[in-house]
Write a protein that holds these residues in place. Structure first.
Motif, PDB file in Angstrom:
ATOM      1  N   GLY A 162       0.808  -1.229   0.000  1.00 54.31           N
ATOM      2  CA  GLY A 162       0.000   0.000   0.000  1.00 54.31           C
ATOM      3  C   GLY A 162       0.838   1.273   0.000  1.00 54.31           C
ATOM      4  N   LYS A 163       2.104   1.171  -0.340  1.00 53.17           N
ATOM      5  CA  LYS A 163       3.004   2.334  -0.394  1.00 53.17           C
ATOM      6  C   LYS A 163       3.047   2.843  -1.839  1.00 53.17           C
ATOM      7  N   TYR A 164       1.934   3.421  -2.256  1.00 53.59           N
ATOM      8  CA  TYR A 164       1.755   3.784  -3.653  1.00 53.59           C
ATOM      9  C   TYR A 164       2.707   4.890  -4.110  1.00 53.59           C
ATOM     10  N   ASP A 165       3.012   5.842  -3.236  1.00 51.68           N
ATOM     11  CA  ASP A 165       3.945   6.903  -3.622  1.00 51.68           C
ATOM     12  C   ASP A 165       5.323   6.324  -3.941  1.00 51.68           C
ATOM     13  N   LEU A 166       5.769   5.357  -3.142  1.00 49.52           N
ATOM     14  CA  LEU A 166       7.056   4.717  -3.407  1.00 49.52           C
ATOM     15  C   LEU A 166       7.005   3.915  -4.707  1.00 49.52           C
ATOM     16  N   ALA A 167       5.880   3.270  -4.971  1.00 48.41           N
ATOM     17  CA  ALA A 167       5.715   2.521  -6.222  1.00 48.41           C
ATOM     18  C   ALA A 167       5.738   3.476  -7.408  1.00 48.41           C
ATOM     19  N   LYS A 168       5.092   4.632  -7.272  1.00 46.80           N
ATOM     20  CA  LYS A 168       5.093   5.621  -8.361  1.00 46.80           C
ATOM     21  C   LYS A 168       6.489   6.175  -8.592  1.00 46.80           C
ATOM     22  N   ASP A 169       7.280   6.306  -7.540  1.00 49.43           N
ATOM     23  CA  ASP A 169       8.675   6.730  -7.697  1.00 49.43           C
ATOM     24  C   ASP A 169       9.442   5.718  -8.552  1.00 49.43           C
ATOM     25  N   GLN A 170       9.193   4.429  -8.319  1.00 49.30           N
ATOM     26  CA  GLN A 170       9.851   3.394  -9.115  1.00 49.30           C
ATOM     27  C   GLN A 170       9.390   3.458 -10.571  1.00 49.30           C
ATOM     28  N   LEU A 171       8.107   3.742 -10.779  1.00 48.35           N
ATOM     29  CA  LEU A 171       7.565   3.871 -12.130  1.00 48.35           C
ATOM     30  C   LEU A 171       8.251   5.025 -12.866  1.00 48.35           C
ATOM     31  N   ALA A 172       8.419   6.139 -12.187  1.00 52.65           N
ATOM     32  CA  ALA A 172       9.097   7.296 -12.790  1.00 52.65           C
ATOM     33  C   ALA A 172      10.553   6.966 -13.124  1.00 52.65           C
ATOM     34  N   THR A 173      11.194   6.205 -12.259  1.00 54.07           N
ATOM     35  CA  THR A 173      12.590   5.819 -12.507  1.00 54.07           C
ATOM     36  C   THR A 173      12.677   4.886 -13.709  1.00 54.07           C
ATOM     37  N   ILE A 174      11.745   3.960 -13.819  1.00 54.14           N
ATOM     38  CA  ILE A 174      11.732   3.056 -14.979  1.00 54.14           C
ATOM     39  C   ILE A 174      11.548   3.859 -16.261  1.00 54.14           C
ATOM     40  N   GLU A 175      10.678   4.863 -16.218  1.00 54.96           N
ATOM     41  CA  GLU A 175      10.454   5.697 -17.400  1.00 54.96           C
ATOM     42  C   GLU A 175      11.763   6.372 -17.825  1.00 54.96           C
ATOM     43  N   LYS A 176      12.540   6.847 -16.866  1.00 53.93           N
ATOM     44  CA  LYS A 176      13.830   7.476 -17.182  1.00 53.93           C
ATOM     45  C   LYS A 176      14.822   6.464 -17.747  1.00 53.93           C
ATOM     46  N   ILE A 177      14.770   5.234 -17.254  1.00 51.69           N
ATOM     47  CA  ILE A 177      15.718   4.203 -17.690  1.00 51.69           C
ATOM     48  C   ILE A 177      15.398   3.690 -19.094  1.00 51.69           C
ATOM     49  N   CYS A 178      14.124   3.359 -19.330  1.00 48.43           N
ATOM     50  CA  CYS A 178      13.815   2.706 -20.612  1.00 48.43           C
ATOM     51  C   CYS A 178      12.525   3.203 -21.277  1.00 48.43           C
TER      52      CYS A 178
END
Length: 198
Positions: A162-178
């Motif tokens: 339920g830590k959605y903000d942390l999950a969204k941070d990972q999503l943003a990082t993935i977008e930067k990577i690939c």
């Protein structure tokens, strides 16, 4: 005449037995020359069915696939190089054989690589030990911050908690990577949408 027929029958059975045993061993040790994953054909539970020769997970529990010899070997320390063991652990993960994947990862000479830690994190998370899995993911990220798959799995673990903000941070990082077209971005985005967090 009956004795001759009986003798011929016994000779025929004696000659056929080694061939039948060899075929049985071949089926038990069968696997492909590459690739792997997907649904597993488990010869231990599929009596009478042929082994899927395109699946690395046809090895029985306690064995590992040797891609050079094209057969299953008994699992023990030093049986294969780390790269082969890590690849086989990944095939086990894809077949939902999480405990076995951990057992294979335990054989690694160097268990502290980004890929090995990521796979260990995935296996422990899938076994319901999400916090432990997150610990492995974070260690993998520390070794390779640009490894998008571990970012996806870490984000999915955060969704579970339920830590959605942390999950969204990972999503943003993935977008930067690939980018947004990256499969890892799509998988984590779906997990967030399924949790009604996007």
């Amino acid at each position: 005449m009956a004795a001759l027929s009986c003798g011929a029958l016994l000779l025929g059975l004696a000659l056929a037995a080694p061939a039948a045993l060899a075929a049985s061993d071949e089926q038990q040790n069968a696997a492909p020359s590459g690739g792997g994953g997907g649904a597993a054909a488990n010869p231990g539970t599929s009596a009478g069915k042929s082994v899927n020769r395109t699946d690395l997970t046809t090895c029985m529990p306690g064995q590992v696939w040797d891609p050079k010899k094209h057969k299953c070997l008994q699992r023990h320390s030093g049986v294969l190089p780390d790269s082969d063991l890590t690849g086989y652990a990944n095939a086990l993960l894809k077949a939902d054989r999480f405990e076995e994947a951990i057992d294979v990862l335990d054989l690694l000479d160097n268990p502290n690589t980004p890929r090995a830690l990521n796979y260990r994190g995935y296996a422990t998370r899938k076994l319901g030990r999400t916090d432990e899995g997150i610990g492995y993911y974070l260690r993998s990220v520390a070794l390779d911050p640009a490894y998008p798959q571990v970012r996806e799995y870490l984000g999915e673990a955060y969704v579970i908690e339920g830590k959605y903000d942390l999950a969204k941070d990972q999503l943003a990082t993935i977008e930067k990577i690939c980018g947004k077209d990256c499969e890892f971005y799509g998988e984590l985005e779906k997990a967030l949408k399924d949790a009604s967090a996007l």
